[in-house]
Design a protein around this motif. Structure first.
Motif, mmCIF file in Angstrom:
data_model
loop_
_atom_site.group_PDB
_atom_site.id
_atom_site.type_symbol
_atom_site.label_atom_id
_atom_site.label_comp_id
_atom_site.label_asym_id
_atom_site.label_seq_id
_atom_site.Cartn_x
_atom_site.Cartn_y
_atom_site.Cartn_z
ATOM 1 N N ALA A 111 0.845 -1.182 0.000
ATOM 2 C CA ALA A 111 0.000 0.000 0.000
ATOM 3 C C ALA A 111 0.878 1.228 0.000
ATOM 4 N N GLN A 112 0.469 2.215 -0.778
ATOM 5 C CA GLN A 112 1.298 3.390 -0.970
ATOM 6 C C GLN A 112 1.537 4.135 0.332
ATOM 7 N N ASP A 113 0.519 4.258 1.179
ATOM 8 C CA ASP A 113 0.631 5.104 2.352
ATOM 9 C C ASP A 113 0.800 4.321 3.649
ATOM 10 N N ALA A 114 0.701 2.983 3.616
ATOM 11 C CA ALA A 114 0.856 2.197 4.819
ATOM 12 C C ALA A 114 2.326 2.094 5.181
ATOM 13 N N SER A 115 2.601 1.977 6.473
ATOM 14 C CA SER A 115 3.986 1.828 6.912
ATOM 15 C C SER A 115 4.165 0.639 7.827
ATOM 16 N N THR A 116 3.065 0.011 8.299
ATOM 17 C CA THR A 116 3.137 -1.214 9.087
ATOM 18 C C THR A 116 2.046 -2.155 8.610
ATOM 19 N N ILE A 117 2.217 -3.409 8.977
ATOM 20 C CA ILE A 117 1.238 -4.400 8.535
ATOM 21 C C ILE A 117 -0.066 -4.313 9.308
ATOM 22 N N ASP A 118 -0.145 -3.464 10.330
ATOM 23 C CA ASP A 118 -1.419 -3.255 11.031
ATOM 24 C C ASP A 118 -2.469 -2.658 10.103
ATOM 25 N N ALA A 119 -2.043 -2.004 9.013
ATOM 26 C CA ALA A 119 -2.982 -1.387 8.077
ATOM 27 C C ALA A 119 -3.564 -2.373 7.085
ATOM 28 N N ILE A 120 -3.130 -3.640 7.153
ATOM 29 C CA ILE A 120 -3.555 -4.623 6.167
ATOM 30 C C ILE A 120 -4.864 -5.259 6.630
ATOM 31 N N ILE A 121 -5.955 -4.873 6.010
ATOM 32 C CA ILE A 121 -7.290 -5.343 6.372
ATOM 33 C C ILE A 121 -7.852 -6.169 5.217
ATOM 34 N N VAL A 122 -8.427 -7.336 5.541
ATOM 35 C CA VAL A 122 -9.070 -8.174 4.537
ATOM 36 C C VAL A 122 -10.465 -8.546 5.004
ATOM 37 N N THR A 123 -11.289 -9.023 4.084
ATOM 38 C CA THR A 123 -12.659 -9.448 4.397
ATOM 39 C C THR A 123 -12.886 -10.877 3.921
ATOM 40 N N ALA A 124 -11.869 -11.717 4.074
ATOM 41 C CA ALA A 124 -11.938 -13.089 3.575
ATOM 42 C C ALA A 124 -12.975 -13.922 4.304
ATOM 43 N N GLN A 125 -13.375 -13.513 5.520
ATOM 44 C CA GLN A 125 -14.422 -14.208 6.264
ATOM 45 C C GLN A 125 -15.688 -13.361 6.377
ATOM 46 N N LYS A 126 -15.885 -12.469 5.381
ATOM 47 C CA LYS A 126 -17.064 -11.602 5.285
ATOM 48 C C LYS A 126 -17.168 -10.629 6.456
ATOM 49 N N ARG A 127 -16.032 -10.304 7.061
ATOM 50 C CA ARG A 127 -15.960 -9.245 8.054
ATOM 51 C C ARG A 127 -14.546 -8.698 8.045
ATOM 52 N N GLU A 128 -14.381 -7.456 8.486
ATOM 53 C CA GLU A 128 -13.064 -6.828 8.458
ATOM 54 C C GLU A 128 -12.158 -7.439 9.521
ATOM 55 N N GLN A 129 -10.950 -7.851 9.086
ATOM 56 C CA GLN A 129 -9.959 -8.412 9.989
ATOM 57 C C GLN A 129 -8.577 -8.011 9.513
ATOM 58 N N ASN A 130 -7.662 -7.895 10.462
ATOM 59 C CA ASN A 130 -6.270 -7.729 10.085
ATOM 60 C C ASN A 130 -5.767 -9.015 9.444
ATOM 61 N N LEU A 131 -4.984 -8.874 8.400
ATOM 62 C CA LEU A 131 -4.498 -10.036 7.659
ATOM 63 C C LEU A 131 -3.828 -11.055 8.566
ATOM 64 N N GLN A 132 -3.045 -10.588 9.514
ATOM 65 C CA GLN A 132 -2.276 -11.496 10.356
ATOM 66 C C GLN A 132 -3.159 -12.249 11.349
ATOM 67 N N ASP A 133 -4.446 -11.916 11.418
ATOM 68 C CA ASP A 133 -5.374 -12.624 12.299
ATOM 69 C C ASP A 133 -6.251 -13.620 11.550
ATOM 70 N N VAL A 134 -6.115 -13.714 10.234
ATOM 71 C CA VAL A 134 -7.029 -14.521 9.424
ATOM 72 C C VAL A 134 -6.395 -15.881 9.132
ATOM 73 N N PRO A 135 -7.008 -16.982 9.570
ATOM 74 C CA PRO A 135 -6.451 -18.314 9.333
ATOM 75 C C PRO A 135 -6.811 -18.865 7.950
ATOM 76 N N ILE A 136 -6.524 -18.084 6.922
ATOM 77 C CA ILE A 136 -6.850 -18.428 5.538
ATOM 78 C C ILE A 136 -5.697 -17.984 4.655
ATOM 79 N N VAL A 137 -5.444 -18.730 3.592
ATOM 80 C CA VAL A 137 -4.467 -18.328 2.589
ATOM 81 C C VAL A 137 -5.163 -17.390 1.611
ATOM 82 N N VAL A 138 -4.823 -16.100 1.671
ATOM 83 C CA VAL A 138 -5.518 -15.101 0.856
ATOM 84 C C VAL A 138 -4.526 -14.057 0.382
ATOM 85 N N THR A 139 -4.651 -13.672 -0.873
ATOM 86 C CA THR A 139 -3.883 -12.570 -1.431
ATOM 87 C C THR A 139 -4.859 -11.449 -1.746
ATOM 88 N N ALA A 140 -4.691 -10.299 -1.109
ATOM 89 C CA ALA A 140 -5.562 -9.156 -1.377
ATOM 90 C C ALA A 140 -4.734 -8.060 -2.022
#
Length: 800
Positions: free
Chosen positions: A26-55
């Protein structure tokens, strides 16, 4: 979460990255805390999601020129997207697993969802995706939450929605091969805080990648694989109060192009005959595939029309503790009409008229109710889809079909052999313009109930349980027709003793088999069949994750996936003159196990993630082209075992982000006895399009130039080890290891009022096969559809 709040939050938090498969940046992110995905149909930090996902975020997609799902390959290891006889026949594979798209009777192992709406085949989703917010690629079976037929994975596309602040963008692009195109977009309020809109429109044109030798015609177009389309997408966002939002989307795309020709990669024994019938220039002798000169005397027109509407409603229910009710309703229609030179030469052997068509009409409805308590995140839902599939398949004899068949059967010595064997005057066994005219009308309904729940056993230990019950119903009405003049097979079957005497008893079956190919068989004349099938399946997932500390999470998961069975939309026989009324094939099931770890380092500026997977497919649906027809076979067992790894690093050098991922996947057939039409090479062999190794790498760097200007550069690369591109695994169809490289340099104002970009895709001009296939009716000959050559150009952007 309320959709308006989600949009406003997304404006400042760029969604990006990947787990176990090539992270984004991400252009403006500086830590991985900014990495949000919705792979389980809700917003989660990527590092908390037990799924193999590329966003993949908008900026990364833009820097790599991603406009359709095929462009995603360079950003995602383990992902392969290939097209064949036209671009609607597009197949997506993940970890070497996918379903060949030429036969619409088979649904896709990797599903594509756009703004929450399931697309019934990969090719139906192969259009300009418009303005993108992000794309998520989920690996492995995802059938619990993402609907139908996700035995190998999901591509989840999220486009930009309306905003309550005015904004406008314009883009113009010019490149080699005469490329030119542009887009405009505008968003803003219509009624303050109540109604917002977004409108996007784009048009693109480009000359073809191939020069065509047309021979005697009637084709006049000297190019192929050109681009000529326009697309429009309009949206409204209605927020009557703080609890409800409604997003309405309508889109329309029209394409009028020429696609797709193949090139010769191996000439068989029939090449001299083909060349002679083509006026001495019937095909490439010797083969020179990457000169991109193709041979076709018939048109390859490609006309696609895609349209649809969808409505997403989100309603926060305070009476249920803040639970959210989500409804996604959609109606779509997609149609393609194509022409094809079936033999891929200038001899006038056979062709498909430009009304060769496939049409999907689709209605879908999904309802979800989701909420959370202190220890439980819960979700329940229902999904319904109704699909109408209509296909018209012509196979038309050219003026030289009978002559070529005579020369083929006589070893090039007798151009009238078919007339002699059938007893018909020359030219009447297979009259020009005769042949097969078949129609297929399939009705399908799918109803599913699903739930996905995460139990917080402790503050560090979570267990997720997901279940889905699916009922599928399909009905197929088929009408086979032989046009007047398709007389040769019936005549030959009435003269079997004579033919045996003329060519010898040992040769008679081969001769009869070639005279009585499926499209000539009298058993199909004015024959109708009716078929129906029903399926009930229970699938789901079980995951356990443990967070050891703020920087380390490990997980283990099991998932069972399902892909529906169906009907082979092609002619099938029990024997010469005997139609097989049952073209059904069974469902495909998969059991998948994964062990993963997600780790953060260097004050959460570096993520290193890995996942080991073991997938076992039963009833794997193999769609193979034999050179004369498509055969669908259920393979008892396919196994895919490997590891996905990735890293994402916001480096100490301000503005520099590095990302990379590697996938190792051993995807093999089990031991089985090949049936009719199935290659004996398959048992215990690697699947086609299944490289052992694939990897992606990307670097992006942004810095200011003085007080007002900025520069942004990006370089992305994809590596694949050797793999076979043919479903029969013939050695001629092997694609050696390869690298693809994309690059872009942008200069503009820091507020992006204007930006000028210089870009190149396939920068190294890598020469590679998309798909290798048997040259139709040309014994020992093999052709291929090629990947795109190097393209480059400039793009000018403006924001208001």
């Amino acid at each position: 979460m309320h959709f308006t709040r989600f949009i406003r939050r997304s404006a400042s938090v760029l969604v990006l990255a990947s787990a176990a498969a090539g992270a984004a940046h991400a252009q403006d992110a500086s830590t991985i805390d900014a990495i949000i995905v919705t792979a389980q149909k809700r917003e989660q930090n990527l590092q908390d999601v037990p799924i193999v996902v590329t966003a993949l975020p908008q900026q990364l997609l833009q820097d790599n020129g991603v406009k359709d799902i095929k462009d995603l390959q360079i950003l995602t290891p383990g992902l392969n997207v290939a097209s064949t006889s036209n671009e609607t026949n597009t197949t997506v594979r993940i970890r070497g697993v996918g379903t060949v798209g030429d036969n619409p009777g088979l649904e896709s192992s990797v599903s594509v969802n756009i703004d929450g709406v399931y697309r019934p085949r990969n090719g139906v989703a192969f259009n300009d995706l418009g303005e993108l917010e992000r794309i998520e690629v989920l690996k492995g079976p995802q059938g619990t939450l993402f609907g139908k037929n996700t035995s190998a994975g999901v591509i989840n596309v999220i486009t930009k929605g309306p905003e309550f602040e005015f904004g406008a963008e314009a883009e113009a692009t010019f490149g080699n091969y005469g490329a030119k195109g542009g887009s405009v977009a505008v968003t803003g309020p219509i009624i303050a805080d109540k109604l917002a809109g977004r409108l996007f429109a784009a048009t693109r044109k480009r000359d073809g990648f191939y020069d065509i030798v047309t021979g005697a015609g009637p084709r006049t177009n000297k190019e192929d694989a050109n681009q000529d389309y326009y697309t429009v997408r309009g949206q409204l966002l209605f927020t009557p109060n703080e609890s409800v939002d409604v997003r309405l989307i309508a889109d329309y795309t029209k394409r009028e192009e020429s696609c797709c020709v193949g090139v010769q990669i191996v000439n068989g024994a029939t090449a001299p005959i083909v060349n002679a019938l083509g006026g001495g220039n019937g095909l490439s002798i010797p083969v020179r595939p990457f000169e991109r000169v193709s041979y076709a005397n018939r048109p390859t027109d490609q006309n696609i029309e895609d349209m649809g509407v969808s409505m997403e409603v989100n309603w926060d229910l305070e009476a249920l503790g803040g639970a959210t009710l989500t409804s996604v309703t959609a109606a779509r229609n997609w149609k393609t009409a194509n022409g094809q030179d079936i033999d891929f030469t200038t001899m006038d052997l056979a062709y498909r008229t430009p009304d060769w068509s496939t049409e999907f009409g689709q209605f879908s409805q999904e309802l979800r109710l989701a909420g959370r308590t202190e220890r439980l995140d819960w979700l329940f839902g229902v999904f319904y889809a109704k699909e109408d599939l209509e296909q018209y398949t012509p196979f038309v004899f050219g003026t030289q079909y009978e002559t070529y068949l005579s020369l083929l059967l006589s070893g090039g010595t007798n151009a009238n052999l078919v007339s002699i064997l059938t007893g018909l005057p020359a030219g009447q066994a297979f009259a020009p313009g005769a042949g097969a005219r078949d129609t297929y009308d399939q009705k399908a309904k799918s109803l599913a109930f699903f739930t996905n729940n995460t139990f917080k056993v402790t503050d560090a230990f979570d267990i997720t349980l997901g279940l889905r019950y699916t009922r599928e119903e399909k009905d197929l009405a088929t009408r086979y027709t032989n046009a007047p003049g398709t007389n040769g097979c019936a005549a030959a079957l009435s003269r079997v003793p004579f033919i045996a005497g003329a060519v010898g008893a040992a040769n008679a079956p081969t001769v009869l088999g070639n005279i009585c190919l499926p499209w000539t068989d009298p058993g199909f004349a004015n024959r109708g069949t009716q078929q129906a099938r029903e399926e009930d399946k229970l699938t789901g997932t079980l995951k356990a994750s443990y967070r050891w500390n703020d920087d380390v999470m490990t997980y283990a998961s099991f998932a069972r996936g399902y892909k529906a069975g169906g009907f082979n939309l092609d002619r099938a026989r029990i024997g010469l003159g005997v139609v097989n009324p049952d073209t059904a094939f069974a469902e495909e099931m998969v059991d998948s196990w994964e062990l993963g770890a997600k780790t953060s380092w260097l004050n959460r500026t570096l993520s290193l993630n890995a996942a080991a997977f073991h997938q076992e497919f039963t009833g794997f649906q193999l769609n193979a082209f034999t050179g004369t027809s498509y055969i669908v076979t259920s393979i008892p067992k396919v196994k895919s075992v490997g590891v996905d790894t990735d890293l994402l690093w916001f480096t100490p050098l301000d503005g520099l982000t590095l990302q990379g991922g590697v996938t190792y996947a051993l995807t093999e057939y089990g031991q089985f006895t090949p049936g009719p039409g199935v290659s004996p090479r398959l048992p215990n062999a690697r699947l086609s399009f299944a490289p052992l190794w694939s990897g992606s790498m990307a670097a992006s760097y942004k810095r200011n130039l003085g007080d007002t200007l900025m520069m942004r550069t990006s370089l992305s690369a994809k590596y694949s080890s050797t793999f076979n591109t043919g479903s029969d695994l013939h050695p001629a169809k092997v694609q050696p290891e390869m690298w693809l490289l994309n690059g872009r340099i942008a200069v503009g104002t820091q507020d992006e009022r204007w930006t000028a970009e210089l870009w190149a895709q396939n920068l190294l001009d890598e020469e590679y096969y998309q798909v290798g296939y048997d040259a139709p009716l040309q014994s020992g000959g093999y052709d291929a559809f090629l990947g795109a050559p190097r393209t480059y150009g400039v793009t000018l952007r403006a924001k208001f």
